[in-house]
Design a protein around this motif. Sequence first.
Motif, mmCIF file in Angstrom:
data_model
loop_
_atom_site.group_PDB
_atom_site.id
_atom_site.type_symbol
_atom_site.label_atom_id
_atom_site.label_comp_id
_atom_site.label_asym_id
_atom_site.label_seq_id
_atom_site.Cartn_x
_atom_site.Cartn_y
_atom_site.Cartn_z
ATOM 1 N N GLY A 174 7.435 -4.721 40.105
ATOM 2 C CA GLY A 174 5.692 -4.986 40.048
ATOM 3 C C GLY A 174 5.611 -3.521 39.599
ATOM 4 N N THR A 175 4.822 -2.832 40.265
ATOM 5 C CA THR A 175 4.794 -1.726 39.027
ATOM 6 C C THR A 175 3.041 -0.672 40.583
ATOM 7 O OG1 THR A 175 2.016 -2.057 38.653
ATOM 8 C CG2 THR A 175 3.563 -2.846 37.163
ATOM 9 N N MET A 176 3.453 0.377 40.644
ATOM 10 C CA MET A 176 2.008 1.333 40.815
ATOM 11 C C MET A 176 1.427 2.100 39.986
ATOM 12 S SD MET A 176 5.270 4.899 41.839
ATOM 13 C CE MET A 176 4.518 4.974 43.641
ATOM 14 N N ASN A 177 0.140 2.360 40.206
ATOM 15 C CA ASN A 177 -0.481 2.800 39.640
ATOM 16 C C ASN A 177 -0.582 4.336 39.851
ATOM 17 O OD1 ASN A 177 -3.121 3.965 38.847
ATOM 18 N ND2 ASN A 177 -4.097 1.559 38.820
ATOM 19 N N LEU A 178 0.093 4.803 38.956
ATOM 20 C CA LEU A 178 0.436 6.887 39.287
ATOM 21 C C LEU A 178 -1.262 7.736 39.210
ATOM 22 C CD1 LEU A 178 4.018 7.222 37.294
ATOM 23 C CD2 LEU A 178 3.466 6.136 39.364
ATOM 24 N N GLU A 179 -1.854 6.679 38.702
ATOM 25 C CA GLU A 179 -3.036 7.900 38.743
ATOM 26 C C GLU A 179 -4.063 7.753 39.489
ATOM 27 O OE1 GLU A 179 -6.961 7.846 35.685
ATOM 28 O OE2 GLU A 179 -5.193 6.927 34.786
ATOM 29 N N LYS A 180 -3.469 6.632 40.134
ATOM 30 C CA LYS A 180 -5.125 5.823 41.628
ATOM 31 C C LYS A 180 -4.004 7.221 42.299
ATOM 32 C CE LYS A 180 -5.699 1.529 42.639
ATOM 33 N NZ LYS A 180 -6.675 0.601 42.664
ATOM 34 N N ILE A 181 -3.093 6.400 42.555
ATOM 35 C CA ILE A 181 -2.353 8.065 43.925
ATOM 36 C C ILE A 181 -2.393 8.816 43.645
ATOM 37 C CG2 ILE A 181 -0.064 8.298 44.559
ATOM 38 C CD1 ILE A 181 1.353 6.085 43.663
ATOM 39 N N ASN A 182 -2.158 9.897 42.329
ATOM 40 C CA ASN A 182 -2.351 11.161 42.103
ATOM 41 C C ASN A 182 -4.301 11.503 42.446
ATOM 42 O OD1 ASN A 182 0.110 12.192 41.520
ATOM 43 N ND2 ASN A 182 -0.158 11.591 39.414
ATOM 44 N N SER A 183 -4.971 10.801 41.627
ATOM 45 C CA SER A 183 -6.484 10.837 41.832
ATOM 46 C C SER A 183 -7.186 10.586 43.024
ATOM 47 C CB SER A 183 -7.312 9.653 41.259
ATOM 48 O OG SER A 183 -6.646 9.950 39.565
ATOM 49 N N ALA A 184 -6.237 10.018 44.148
ATOM 50 C CA ALA A 184 -6.136 10.348 45.821
ATOM 51 C C ALA A 184 -5.295 11.287 46.413
ATOM 52 C CB ALA A 184 -6.059 8.990 45.969
#
Length: 163
Positions: free
Chosen positions: A115-125
């Motif tokens: 699958g995938t992990m949204n790196l930008e969403k994790i960093n932004s949070a």
Amino acid sequence: MFSFLKKQEILTDNNLYSPIQGEFLDLEKVNDPVFSEKAMGDGFAIQPSGDELVVSPVAGEVTMVAGTKHAIGIHMPNGLDILLHLGLDTVNMSDSPFNINIKVGSVVSAGQGLGTMNLEKINSAGFDTTVMVIITNMNILKTLTTNDDRYQAGEKVGEVIVN
């Protein structure tokens, strides 16, 4: 005749592969004492960069997928149990950054897309994107070797030998 009823055979592979594109990181340098002090077991980490594709770090059978999709357990044919942990404290994110396409009982090959992990969403949070590959049943591990380098998802990072 009924080959679809047969359980898929898992090829024995004692190699460990990078679960995501990025830079190798010794567990001791992970910013979480549960991992850096090896409370859950030994292994390695990857600091992701670029691509968000998550692949299986080993060949085996999926034994656990956390409800939040931040952790996946895989049992290798050699008896080792692997925990693939995506990010630090990402279990606490209200909006899941993970899109995982496998389920318990799935047989996976090393390097197979999970699958995938949204790196930008994790960093932004405000969370850490470090991905850990942990051997949780250390009692049967004889040796673990890894190589410090930069990896593409699915590239060989190291090797395990069991007792």
